[in-house]
Design an enzyme around this catalytic site. Structure first.
Site, PDB file in Angstrom:
ATOM      1  N   LYS A 186     -50.688  11.306  46.448  1.00 39.82           N
ATOM      2  CA  LYS A 186     -50.741  11.305  45.119  1.00 39.82           C
ATOM      3  C   LYS A 186     -50.815  10.078  45.009  1.00 39.82           C
ATOM      4  O   LYS A 186     -50.782   8.366  45.023  1.00 39.82           O
ATOM      5  CB  LYS A 186     -48.828  11.391  45.443  1.00 39.82           C
ATOM      6  CG  LYS A 186     -48.254  12.891  46.164  1.00 39.82           C
ATOM      7  CD  LYS A 186     -47.136  13.153  46.039  1.00 39.82           C
ATOM      8  CE  LYS A 186     -46.887  13.848  47.428  1.00 39.82           C
ATOM      9  NZ  LYS A 186     -46.681  13.598  48.636  1.00 39.82           N
ATOM     10  N   ASP A 207     -48.739  16.697  53.621  1.00 44.37           N
ATOM     11  CA  ASP A 207     -48.606  15.749  52.887  1.00 44.37           C
ATOM     12  C   ASP A 207     -48.299  14.156  52.857  1.00 44.37           C
ATOM     13  O   ASP A 207     -47.468  14.265  52.883  1.00 44.37           O
ATOM     14  CB  ASP A 207     -47.398  16.915  51.816  1.00 44.37           C
ATOM     15  CG  ASP A 207     -47.120  16.380  50.610  1.00 44.37           C
ATOM     16  OD1 ASP A 207     -47.739  16.676  49.688  1.00 44.37           O
ATOM     17  OD2 ASP A 207     -46.447  15.168  49.976  1.00 44.37           O
ATOM     18  N   HIS A 249     -47.449  11.805  41.065  1.00 44.89           N
ATOM     19  CA  HIS A 249     -46.146  11.644  41.936  1.00 44.89           C
ATOM     20  C   HIS A 249     -44.787  12.669  41.122  1.00 44.89           C
ATOM     21  O   HIS A 249     -43.996  12.944  41.557  1.00 44.89           O
ATOM     22  CB  HIS A 249     -46.127  10.502  42.542  1.00 44.89           C
ATOM     23  CG  HIS A 249     -45.578  10.663  43.842  1.00 44.89           C
ATOM     24  ND1 HIS A 249     -46.003  10.361  45.365  1.00 44.89           N
ATOM     25  CD2 HIS A 249     -44.038  11.126  44.263  1.00 44.89           C
ATOM     26  CE1 HIS A 249     -45.195  10.553  45.990  1.00 44.89           C
ATOM     27  NE2 HIS A 249     -44.170  11.140  45.483  1.00 44.89           N
ATOM     28  N   TYR A 282     -45.758   6.422  50.639  1.00 44.82           N
ATOM     29  CA  TYR A 282     -45.262   6.426  51.924  1.00 44.82           C
ATOM     30  C   TYR A 282     -45.432   5.386  52.487  1.00 44.82           C
ATOM     31  O   TYR A 282     -45.476   5.851  54.584  1.00 44.82           O
ATOM     32  CB  TYR A 282     -45.550   7.727  51.921  1.00 44.82           C
ATOM     33  CG  TYR A 282     -45.102   8.997  51.217  1.00 44.82           C
ATOM     34  CD1 TYR A 282     -44.026   8.981  50.370  1.00 44.82           C
ATOM     35  CD2 TYR A 282     -44.920  10.003  52.430  1.00 44.82           C
ATOM     36  CE1 TYR A 282     -43.725  10.190  49.654  1.00 44.82           C
ATOM     37  CE2 TYR A 282     -44.820  11.708  50.832  1.00 44.82           C
ATOM     38  CZ  TYR A 282     -43.899  11.187  50.010  1.00 44.82           C
ATOM     39  OH  TYR A 282     -43.920  12.468  48.926  1.00 44.82           O
TER      40      TYR A 282
END
Ligand SMILES: NC(=O)c1ccc[n+]([C@@H]2O[C@H](COP(=O)([O-])OP(=O)(O)OC[C@H]3O[C@@H](n4cnc5c(N)ncnc54)[C@H](OP(=O)(O)O)[C@@H]3O)[C@@H](O)[C@H]2O)c1
Length: 285
Positions: free
Chosen positions: A84, A54, A117, A59
């Site tokens: 996402k 994930d 998200h 990120y």
């Protein structure tokens, strides 16, 4: 929706999503795994046996995750990769280019799951974004589509607009924040629950959950392992994060014991409505 889980070779149950696709119930999350170490950390996770990763655009480690995936010898169809759509990329004109940029960074032809998200407070914007995710699914470049941090009213808005029912809603969920109301709403509608922060993001002392140390001792497991087991037995999909090899393995080693009814009763008492992350009401953009 059937709750029947099929056991895969490495013991990770697969759950069926509302679009017929299957998802490994235990995966590996990479929030706050720095780009410089993410390739090695994901390689360690794949080596341990995780097949579900994930990540998210925000990120900032999609490229490293992609390198780990693409340099592994694991056939693509055995992997389940989620990323996402970030908040500022939402909208009719921007969602598809943002998705394509994520695919490019990952070095993949498709992802298994693509999520919005955060909802934000402009429902028109996430409805337009969701229509674009529907197009992406239609094109085969995301096998399944879902949402994250959506509230009951957001799910109702998707339904009122006659749009696709999300395959999952990825929400904050851990022993001190169990999300019963939202789960009771979404699960009968065919929306699977994914837990983020499944270990409370290390933001509270897990030993303050009264009785958890006894449960861990009884099963000869760590507190984190019994929490992961609780999520699995609750039917939740989770992907605990760790940057250390030892903990990556520890978190995977949860298929040789089972919590009993007493343990589950004790866990039910841990809920104290304690968030460790942002309330979706406060995340606007
Ligand atoms: N959709 C969203 O808005 C959202 C938000 C947050 C997270 N997520 C996703 O959910 C995933 C999981 O959540 P999370 O990473 O925020 O938190 P988490 O998995 O609940 O907790 C991670 C923390 O726990 C520690 N930890 C992990 N295993 C441990 C063990 N066995 N013993 C002791 N400490 C342990 C890690 O430290 P070390 O790394 O030092 O081991 C890290 O500090 C993320 O990685 C991300 O993929 C999504």
């Amino acid at each position: 929706m059937s709750d029947l889980a099929e056991n895969t070779e490495n013991n990770i149950p697969n759950l069926r999503l509302n679009d017929g696709n299957q998802i490994p119930q235990l995966g590996f999350g990479v929030f706050k795994v720095a780009d410089e170490i993410a390739e090695q950390v994901v390689t360690d996770a794949l080596h341990t046996g995780y097949r579900h990763i994930d990540t998210a655009m925000i990120y900032k480690n999609e490229e490293a995750v992609g390198r780990a995936i693409n340099s592994s010898a694991i056939p693509r169809e055995e992997l389940f990769i989620t990323t996402k759509l970030w908040n500022t990329d939402q909208g009719a004109d921007t969602a598809i280019p943002a998705f394509e940029a994520s695919l490019e960074r990952l070095g993949l032809d498709y992802v298994d799951l693509y999520l919005i998200h955060w909802p934000g407070n402009d429902s028109e914007r996430y409805l337009r974004s969701w229509e674009k995710l529907e197009e992406i699914k239609e094109s085969g470049r995301a096998r399944s589509i879902g949402v994250s941090n959506f509230r009951i009213r957001d799910i109702e808005n998707l339904a009122a607009a006659g749009l696709t029912v999300p395959a999952v809603n990825q929400i904050e969920l851990h022993p001190a924040f169990q999300q019963h109301e939202l789960r009771t709403f979404q699960e009968p509608r065919g929306i699977r629950t994914e837990a983020w922060g499944p270990l409370g993001q290390n933001k509270y002392d897990l030993r303050t959950l009264d009785g958890i140390e006894g449960i861990a001792e009884k099963h000869g497991k760590s507190i984190q392992q019994v929490i992961i087991r609780w999520h699995l037995q609750s039917g939740v999909i989770l992907f605990p994060k760790s940057s250390t090899r030892e903990r990556i393995e520890e978190n995977f080693n949860v298929f040789d014991f089972e919590l009993d009814a007493d343990d589950l009763g004790t866990f039910a008492g841990f809920d104290r409505g304690q968030r460790v992350g942002s309330n979706p009401d406060d995340v606007d953009f």
